[in-house]
Motif scaffolding. Structure first.
Motif, PDB file in Angstrom:
ATOM      1  N   ASP A  95      28.860  10.665   2.790  1.00  0.00           N
ATOM      2  CA  ASP A  95      28.109   9.913   1.788  1.00  0.00           C
ATOM      3  C   ASP A  95      27.128  10.825   1.048  1.00  0.00           C
ATOM      4  OD1 ASP A  95      26.952   7.903   0.349  1.00  0.00           O
ATOM      5  OD2 ASP A  95      25.862   7.028   2.023  1.00  0.00           O
ATOM      6  N   ASP A  96      27.047  10.636  -0.255  1.00  0.00           N
ATOM      7  CA  ASP A  96      26.098  11.408  -1.060  1.00  0.00           C
ATOM      8  C   ASP A  96      24.654  11.178  -0.621  1.00  0.00           C
ATOM      9  OD1 ASP A  96      27.490  13.027  -2.902  1.00  0.00           O
ATOM     10  OD2 ASP A  96      28.050  11.261  -4.063  1.00  0.00           O
ATOM     11  N   ARG A  97      24.375   9.989  -0.106  1.00  0.00           N
ATOM     12  CA  ARG A  97      23.013   9.703   0.342  1.00  0.00           C
ATOM     13  C   ARG A  97      22.627  10.585   1.528  1.00  0.00           C
ATOM     14  NH1 ARG A  97      23.403   3.448   1.342  1.00  0.00           N
ATOM     15  NH2 ARG A  97      25.424   4.218   2.083  1.00  0.00           N
ATOM     16  N   LEU A  98      23.604  10.856   2.390  1.00  0.00           N
ATOM     17  CA  LEU A  98      23.346  11.753   3.514  1.00  0.00           C
ATOM     18  C   LEU A  98      23.106  13.173   3.010  1.00  0.00           C
ATOM     19  CD1 LEU A  98      23.126  12.489   6.463  1.00  0.00           C
ATOM     20  CD2 LEU A  98      25.629  12.536   6.607  1.00  0.00           C
ATOM     21  N   LEU A  99      23.905  13.608   2.032  1.00  0.00           N
ATOM     22  CA  LEU A  99      23.710  14.950   1.463  1.00  0.00           C
ATOM     23  C   LEU A  99      22.323  15.066   0.840  1.00  0.00           C
ATOM     24  CD1 LEU A  99      27.144  15.666  -0.276  1.00  0.00           C
ATOM     25  CD2 LEU A  99      26.471  16.002   2.104  1.00  0.00           C
ATOM     26  N   ASP A 100      21.922  14.016   0.128  1.00  0.00           N
ATOM     27  CA  ASP A 100      20.608  14.022  -0.512  1.00  0.00           C
ATOM     28  C   ASP A 100      19.504  14.085   0.530  1.00  0.00           C
ATOM     29  OD1 ASP A 100      18.824  13.611  -2.885  1.00  0.00           O
ATOM     30  OD2 ASP A 100      18.320  11.782  -1.781  1.00  0.00           O
ATOM     31  N   TRP A 101      19.665  13.336   1.610  1.00  0.00           N
ATOM     32  CA  TRP A 101      18.669  13.327   2.693  1.00  0.00           C
ATOM     33  C   TRP A 101      18.574  14.696   3.368  1.00  0.00           C
ATOM     34  CZ3 TRP A 101      19.097  13.805   8.113  1.00  0.00           C
ATOM     35  CH2 TRP A 101      17.953  13.446   8.839  1.00  0.00           C
ATOM     36  N   ILE A 102      19.726  15.307   3.629  1.00  0.00           N
ATOM     37  CA  ILE A 102      19.739  16.630   4.260  1.00  0.00           C
ATOM     38  C   ILE A 102      19.052  17.658   3.364  1.00  0.00           C
ATOM     39  CG2 ILE A 102      21.244  18.545   4.958  1.00  0.00           C
ATOM     40  CD1 ILE A 102      23.248  16.439   5.960  1.00  0.00           C
ATOM     41  N   GLY A 103      19.341  17.600   2.071  1.00  0.00           N
ATOM     42  CA  GLY A 103      18.766  18.580   1.151  1.00  0.00           C
ATOM     43  C   GLY A 103      17.313  18.326   0.826  1.00  0.00           C
ATOM     44  N   ARG A 104      16.978  17.061   0.555  1.00  0.00           N
ATOM     45  CA  ARG A 104      15.623  16.746   0.096  1.00  0.00           C
ATOM     46  C   ARG A 104      14.646  16.552   1.256  1.00  0.00           C
ATOM     47  NH1 ARG A 104      13.836  11.795  -0.516  1.00  0.00           N
ATOM     48  NH2 ARG A 104      15.957  10.991  -0.555  1.00  0.00           N
ATOM     49  N   GLU A 105      15.006  15.717   2.227  1.00  0.00           N
ATOM     50  CA  GLU A 105      14.081  15.406   3.311  1.00  0.00           C
ATOM     51  C   GLU A 105      14.025  16.509   4.368  1.00  0.00           C
ATOM     52  OE1 GLU A 105      11.987  12.914   3.865  1.00  0.00           O
ATOM     53  OE2 GLU A 105      12.444  11.716   2.090  1.00  0.00           O
ATOM     54  N   CYS A 106      15.182  17.069   4.684  1.00  0.00           N
ATOM     55  CA  CYS A 106      15.222  18.102   5.726  1.00  0.00           C
ATOM     56  C   CYS A 106      15.114  19.518   5.165  1.00  0.00           C
ATOM     57  CB  CYS A 106      16.511  17.965   6.555  1.00  0.00           C
ATOM     58  SG  CYS A 106      16.632  16.402   7.432  1.00  0.00           S
ATOM     59  N   GLY A 107      15.208  19.653   3.844  1.00  0.00           N
ATOM     60  CA  GLY A 107      15.051  20.968   3.233  1.00  0.00           C
ATOM     61  C   GLY A 107      16.211  21.906   3.473  1.00  0.00           C
ATOM     62  N   LEU A 108      17.397  21.366   3.748  1.00  0.00           N
ATOM     63  CA  LEU A 108      18.567  22.204   4.047  1.00  0.00           C
ATOM     64  C   LEU A 108      19.585  22.089   2.905  1.00  0.00           C
ATOM     65  CD1 LEU A 108      18.989  21.341   7.839  1.00  0.00           C
ATOM     66  CD2 LEU A 108      17.912  23.377   6.851  1.00  0.00           C
ATOM     67  N   SER A 166      36.224  14.649  10.675  1.00  0.00           N
ATOM     68  CA  SER A 166      35.956  15.629  11.728  1.00  0.00           C
ATOM     69  C   SER A 166      35.404  16.930  11.140  1.00  0.00           C
ATOM     70  CB  SER A 166      37.228  15.905  12.548  1.00  0.00           C
ATOM     71  OG  SER A 166      38.260  16.406  11.723  1.00  0.00           O
ATOM     72  N   ALA A 167      35.980  17.403  10.026  1.00  0.00           N
ATOM     73  CA  ALA A 167      35.500  18.640   9.410  1.00  0.00           C
ATOM     74  C   ALA A 167      34.059  18.489   8.940  1.00  0.00           C
ATOM     75  CB  ALA A 167      36.398  19.025   8.239  1.00  0.00           C
ATOM     76  N   PHE A 168      33.732  17.337   8.369  1.00  0.00           N
ATOM     77  CA  PHE A 168      32.382  17.060   7.877  1.00  0.00           C
ATOM     78  C   PHE A 168      31.376  17.074   9.024  1.00  0.00           C
ATOM     79  CE2 PHE A 168      28.961  14.146   6.648  1.00  0.00           C
ATOM     80  CZ  PHE A 168      28.626  14.622   5.382  1.00  0.00           C
ATOM     81  N   ALA A 169      31.685  16.332  10.093  1.00  0.00           N
ATOM     82  CA  ALA A 169      30.752  16.224  11.216  1.00  0.00           C
ATOM     83  C   ALA A 169      30.600  17.545  11.955  1.00  0.00           C
ATOM     84  CB  ALA A 169      31.223  15.132  12.173  1.00  0.00           C
ATOM     85  N   ILE A 170      31.699  18.236  12.151  1.00  0.00           N
ATOM     86  CA  ILE A 170      31.652  19.499  12.893  1.00  0.00           C
ATOM     87  C   ILE A 170      30.892  20.568  12.112  1.00  0.00           C
ATOM     88  CG2 ILE A 170      33.037  21.339  13.911  1.00  0.00           C
ATOM     89  CD1 ILE A 170      32.945  18.595  15.415  1.00  0.00           C
ATOM     90  N   THR A 171      31.002  20.542  10.789  1.00  0.00           N
ATOM     91  CA  THR A 171      30.218  21.475   9.968  1.00  0.00           C
ATOM     92  C   THR A 171      28.731  21.290  10.231  1.00  0.00           C
ATOM     93  OG1 THR A 171      31.900  21.535   8.225  1.00  0.00           O
ATOM     94  CG2 THR A 171      29.667  22.185   7.604  1.00  0.00           C
ATOM     95  N   ILE A 172      28.295  20.050  10.312  1.00  0.00           N
ATOM     96  CA  ILE A 172      26.884  19.754  10.600  1.00  0.00           C
ATOM     97  C   ILE A 172      26.507  20.239  11.999  1.00  0.00           C
ATOM     98  CG2 ILE A 172      25.211  17.894  10.961  1.00  0.00           C
ATOM     99  CD1 ILE A 172      26.722  16.289   8.817  1.00  0.00           C
ATOM    100  N   LEU A 173      27.339  19.915  12.986  1.00  0.00           N
ATOM    101  CA  LEU A 173      27.029  20.292  14.375  1.00  0.00           C
ATOM    102  C   LEU A 173      26.927  21.808  14.533  1.00  0.00           C
ATOM    103  CD1 LEU A 173      29.274  17.830  16.463  1.00  0.00           C
ATOM    104  CD2 LEU A 173      26.862  17.621  15.895  1.00  0.00           C
ATOM    105  N   ARG A 174      27.842  22.542  13.926  1.00  0.00           N
ATOM    106  CA  ARG A 174      27.834  24.000  14.079  1.00  0.00           C
ATOM    107  C   ARG A 174      26.650  24.623  13.334  1.00  0.00           C
ATOM    108  NH1 ARG A 174      33.991  24.320  14.227  1.00  0.00           N
ATOM    109  NH2 ARG A 174      34.354  24.623  16.449  1.00  0.00           N
ATOM    110  N   GLU A 217      21.282  24.384   1.433  1.00  0.00           N
ATOM    111  CA  GLU A 217      22.488  25.196   1.667  1.00  0.00           C
ATOM    112  C   GLU A 217      23.548  24.381   2.410  1.00  0.00           C
ATOM    113  OE1 GLU A 217      23.898  29.248   4.041  1.00  0.00           O
ATOM    114  OE2 GLU A 217      21.794  28.635   4.068  1.00  0.00           O
ATOM    115  N   LEU A 218      23.115  23.673   3.464  1.00  0.00           N
ATOM    116  CA  LEU A 218      24.045  22.832   4.223  1.00  0.00           C
ATOM    117  C   LEU A 218      24.549  21.689   3.357  1.00  0.00           C
ATOM    118  CD1 LEU A 218      25.469  21.884   6.787  1.00  0.00           C
ATOM    119  CD2 LEU A 218      23.335  20.772   7.483  1.00  0.00           C
ATOM    120  N   ALA A 219      23.655  21.053   2.614  1.00  0.00           N
ATOM    121  CA  ALA A 219      24.053  19.938   1.747  1.00  0.00           C
ATOM    122  C   ALA A 219      25.099  20.388   0.735  1.00  0.00           C
ATOM    123  CB  ALA A 219      22.831  19.366   1.036  1.00  0.00           C
TER     124      ALA A 219
END
Length: 283
Positions: A47-60, A78-86, A62-64
């Motif tokens: 979800d784009d909202r998760l990407l926005d939260w990761i980038g804006r709220e968490c300051g990441l 699976s690829a999406f979730a594992i990218t976050i975990l790694r 690059e990951l977003a």
């Protein structure tokens, strides 16, 4: 002692994971949510909202940015979730591989099956009102899709699955002690599937809803359920005996006796219990 270094900022506003109704405030909490609920996640997680939260709220950012293509080019869950975990590194590689396996196993489930699993999770965690809203939505969508697909649709064929939805909705009503709603749901499940266990639950809800005489009259009108009624009474008797052996029952029994014999001590003990509950609530 294990020390974990946090990745990114601690968010001022949480991200609410779709379907699970879980708020997370940091990447570590998000990773934990992924790991513990991998079998419940579906493509709504991309979800784009998760990407926005990761980038804006968490300051990441690059990951977003690295996740953006997975969201917009129909990447796999699976690829999406594992990218976050790694990226976060909260779990070791073995745990990540296990999580990936669970995520891939869920690929074979339909969207409606995954959604039901998510709502069942809410019931398991005693979030009954949220679960009822979820089941209502699921049943509305089912009815709409069935009407549009025709009599030979896959929806029509899966009456047993729809019965499970009605049954679990009834369980949510029981959790709220709303036995009239529970009885209606169990009856819907029984009519769809014919499973005697659904009828047993229907009778149990009626037993809780009606007075003793009303219940006796009700069962007398349905002689075809005589064996189920007798089996239910055996279960009720067994449950009552087991309850009387529980510490909570013994505590209530002793307090009832205390109230009869020493009211001052009873009220003093009330104050002690109230303070203990308040302290526990604050914690």
């Amino acid at each position: 002692m294990r020390v974990s270094v946090c990745v990114g900022n601690y968010a001022r506003s949480p991200y609410r994971v779709p379907g699970l109704e879980i708020n997370v405030f940091c990447m570590e909490e998000l990773c934990y949510c992924i790991r513990e609920n991998a079998f419940l996640l579906d493509l709504s997680f991309l979800d784009d909202r998760l990407l926005d939260w990761i980038g804006r709220e968490c300051g990441l950012r690059e990951l977003a940015n690295s996740l953006h293509s997975l969201v917009h080019k129909k990447g796999s869950l699976s690829a999406f979730a594992i990218t976050i975990l790694r990226y976060v590194g909260f779990f070791d590689e073995e745990t990540i591989r296990e999580t990936e396996k669970v995520l891939k196993q869920g690929v074979g489930l339909s969207g409606i099956e995954k959604r039901k699993n998510q709502i069942d999770y809410l019931v398991k965690n005693k979030r009954y009102r949220s679960a009822l809203r979820g089941y209502d939505e699921l049943l509305r969508n089912w009815k709409s899709d069935e009407a549009g697909a025709g009599a030979e649709s896959d929806f029509t064929a899966k009456k047993d699955f729809r019965a499970k939805i009605w049954h679990n909705k009834g369980v949510a009503y029981v959790g709220l002690m709303l036995y009239e709603g529970a009885a209606e749901c169990f009856w819907q499940a029984f009519e769809l599937d014919g499973d005697e266990s659904y009828c047993m639950d229907y009778l149990a809800a009626k037993r809780m809803l009606l007075t003793g005489k009303e219940y006796v009259d009700f069962t007398a009108e349905h002689g075809e359920w005589y064996q189920l009624v007798m089996e239910l009474e055996k279960k009720v008797e067994k449950a009552g005996g087991e309850w009387e052996q529980q510490p909570d029952y013994l505590l209530l029994y002793n307090r009832r006796e205390m109230r009869k014999s020493d009211k001052q001590k009873y009220y003093e003990d009330n104050d002690r219990l109230i303070q203990a509950l308040k302290a526990g609530y604050r914690i």
